[in-house]
Design a protein around this motif. Structure first.
Motif, mmCIF file in Angstrom:
data_model
loop_
_atom_site.group_PDB
_atom_site.id
_atom_site.type_symbol
_atom_site.label_atom_id
_atom_site.label_comp_id
_atom_site.label_asym_id
_atom_site.label_seq_id
_atom_site.Cartn_x
_atom_site.Cartn_y
_atom_site.Cartn_z
ATOM 1 N N GLU A 9 12.911 -24.019 39.726
ATOM 2 C CA GLU A 9 13.579 -25.296 39.992
ATOM 3 C C GLU A 9 14.157 -25.267 41.399
ATOM 4 N N ALA A 10 13.883 -26.305 42.167
ATOM 5 C CA ALA A 10 14.316 -26.395 43.555
ATOM 6 C C ALA A 10 15.450 -27.393 43.695
ATOM 7 N N PHE A 11 16.384 -27.080 44.615
ATOM 8 C CA PHE A 11 17.543 -27.937 44.882
ATOM 9 C C PHE A 11 17.650 -28.099 46.395
ATOM 10 N N PHE A 12 17.408 -29.312 46.866
ATOM 11 C CA PHE A 12 17.382 -29.578 48.307
ATOM 12 C C PHE A 12 18.747 -30.048 48.785
ATOM 13 N N ASP A 13 19.237 -29.414 49.855
ATOM 14 C CA ASP A 13 20.510 -29.789 50.471
ATOM 15 C C ASP A 13 20.218 -30.559 51.751
ATOM 16 N N PRO A 14 20.364 -31.880 51.773
ATOM 17 C CA PRO A 14 19.967 -32.661 52.948
ATOM 18 C C PRO A 14 20.809 -32.388 54.180
ATOM 19 N N ALA A 15 22.042 -31.930 54.011
ATOM 20 C CA ALA A 15 22.895 -31.677 55.181
ATOM 21 C C ALA A 15 22.366 -30.531 56.034
ATOM 22 N N ASP A 35 19.108 -18.151 47.776
ATOM 23 C CA ASP A 35 19.554 -18.891 48.975
ATOM 24 C C ASP A 35 20.410 -20.117 48.636
ATOM 25 N N SER A 36 21.545 -19.854 48.029
ATOM 26 C CA SER A 36 22.487 -20.931 47.690
ATOM 27 C C SER A 36 23.208 -21.429 48.947
ATOM 28 N N VAL A 37 23.815 -22.622 48.828
ATOM 29 C CA VAL A 37 24.464 -23.286 49.964
ATOM 30 C C VAL A 37 25.925 -23.588 49.651
ATOM 31 N N SER A 51 27.062 -28.704 46.444
ATOM 32 C CA SER A 51 25.694 -28.184 46.347
ATOM 33 C C SER A 51 25.616 -27.045 45.348
ATOM 34 N N ALA A 52 26.567 -26.123 45.419
ATOM 35 C CA ALA A 52 26.566 -24.976 44.516
ATOM 36 C C ALA A 52 26.843 -25.396 43.076
ATOM 37 N N GLN A 53 27.660 -26.411 42.898
ATOM 38 C CA GLN A 53 27.979 -26.858 41.540
ATOM 39 C C GLN A 53 26.739 -27.383 40.825
ATOM 40 N N ARG A 54 25.815 -27.963 41.560
ATOM 41 C CA ARG A 54 24.567 -28.417 40.937
ATOM 42 C C ARG A 54 23.832 -27.254 40.286
ATOM 43 N N LEU A 55 23.856 -26.092 40.951
ATOM 44 C CA LEU A 55 23.215 -24.905 40.382
ATOM 45 C C LEU A 55 23.945 -24.445 39.125
#
Length: 290
Positions: A9-15, A35-37, A51-55
């Protein structure tokens, strides 16, 4: 024997144009986070955890057990949220053993002082090239792929390869090599090693910067597609040709927007610098160094 295929599962951080991953053994419900953000607002020097809370939310929703928090390298474009995630989810925090070289170089640049350990001890595990580990029942192997930085590691987890910044989508090319300790010739050779993997190996990237002519973000490709189509390093491009082009391209690039806060935090495994006597953490800005 066909390699097992983890659920990714991928999580994109636009910032920061960063892609974080949860890599899952669906049978055992064990996973790794790659590679968490940590959110960072440079104008206010303020950190956050959206961003990390989404994970965290997704891992809890799927009732997963975290085995590993993996860093492909000490990133210069975003801050790691690994310690914050570890405090909530557990797991071992790991990076390549050559982080010690990065810590030595940047410890000097930021004049971090003797209290900053340069032996990688901020991490739970330092992977050597070829080190084997597991996510649930899925075998995994760490591959030293330096060139962008001395400590870059790719992770082959079943049939999925996570390359950090080593490669981007084929229409964008490869990582820059002008950071301290980077080297274009070394990067070329690391990529040739990656290209010996089976063509069908799924490849997951840490960033996508949406090159001209493309309207949507992508972060998954294959070894075969990279070998055939990567604009910088496809089949038929020699080492000398690559080095000449990469060095010319790097000479035109400015430094990443978050390199100064990111490296200071990431060389500490995502921990902020120690609080000073007033209870506040401070980041340094070295003048005229980069």
């Amino acid at each position: 024997m066909k390699a097992p295929s983890p659920d990714v599962e991928a999580f994109f951080d636009p910032a920061t144009n960063t892609v974080s991953y949860i890599v899952i053994d669906s049978r055992t419900r064990h996973c790794a986070v790659i590679d968490s953000v940590l959110d960072y607002e440079p104008n206010a020097a303020r950190t956050g955890y959206e961003s990390a809370q989404r994970l965290v939310d997704r891992i809890r929703e799927r009732e997963l057990t975290v085995d590993w928090l993996l860093e492909t390298h000490a990133h210069a474009d975003h801050l790691s949220a690994a310690p914050w995630l570890q405090s909530r989810l557990g797991g071992q925090l790991a990076i390549g053993e050559h982080i010690k070289t990065v810590q030595s170089v940047f410890g000097e640049i930021f004049n971090a002082g003797p209290e900053f350990a340069r032996d990688g001890s901020q991490f739970d595990r330092l992977f050597a090239d070829g080190a084997e580990y597991r996510i649930g029942d899925i075998p995994a192997r760490a591959l030293h792929t330096p060139g962008h930085t001395p400590a870059c590691m790719s992770h082959l987890i079943g049939d999925a390869l996570f390359v950090g910044d080593t490669l981007f989508m084929p229409d964008y090319g490869t990582a820059r090599c002008d950071f301290p300790g980077g080297d274009a010739r070394t990067l070329y050779r690391s990529i040739q090693t990656i290209f010996t993997l089976p063509d069908e190996t799924r490849m997951f990237l840490c960033h996508d910067y949406l090159p001209a002519g493309r309207t949507s973000y992508h972060w998954q490709t294959t070894v075969g597609e990279q070998r055939r189509r990567n604009i910088h390093v496809r089949e038929g491009i020699s080492e000398e040709e690559f080095v000449t082009r990469r060095q010319a391209r790097d000479a035109e690039l400015g430094m990443p927007r978050l390199i100064l806060p990111a490296v200071q935090v990431n060389m500490r495994a995502g921990h902020l610098p120690p609080e000073e006597s007033n209870g506040t953490c401070y980041l340094k800005i070295p003048l005229n160094v980069f």
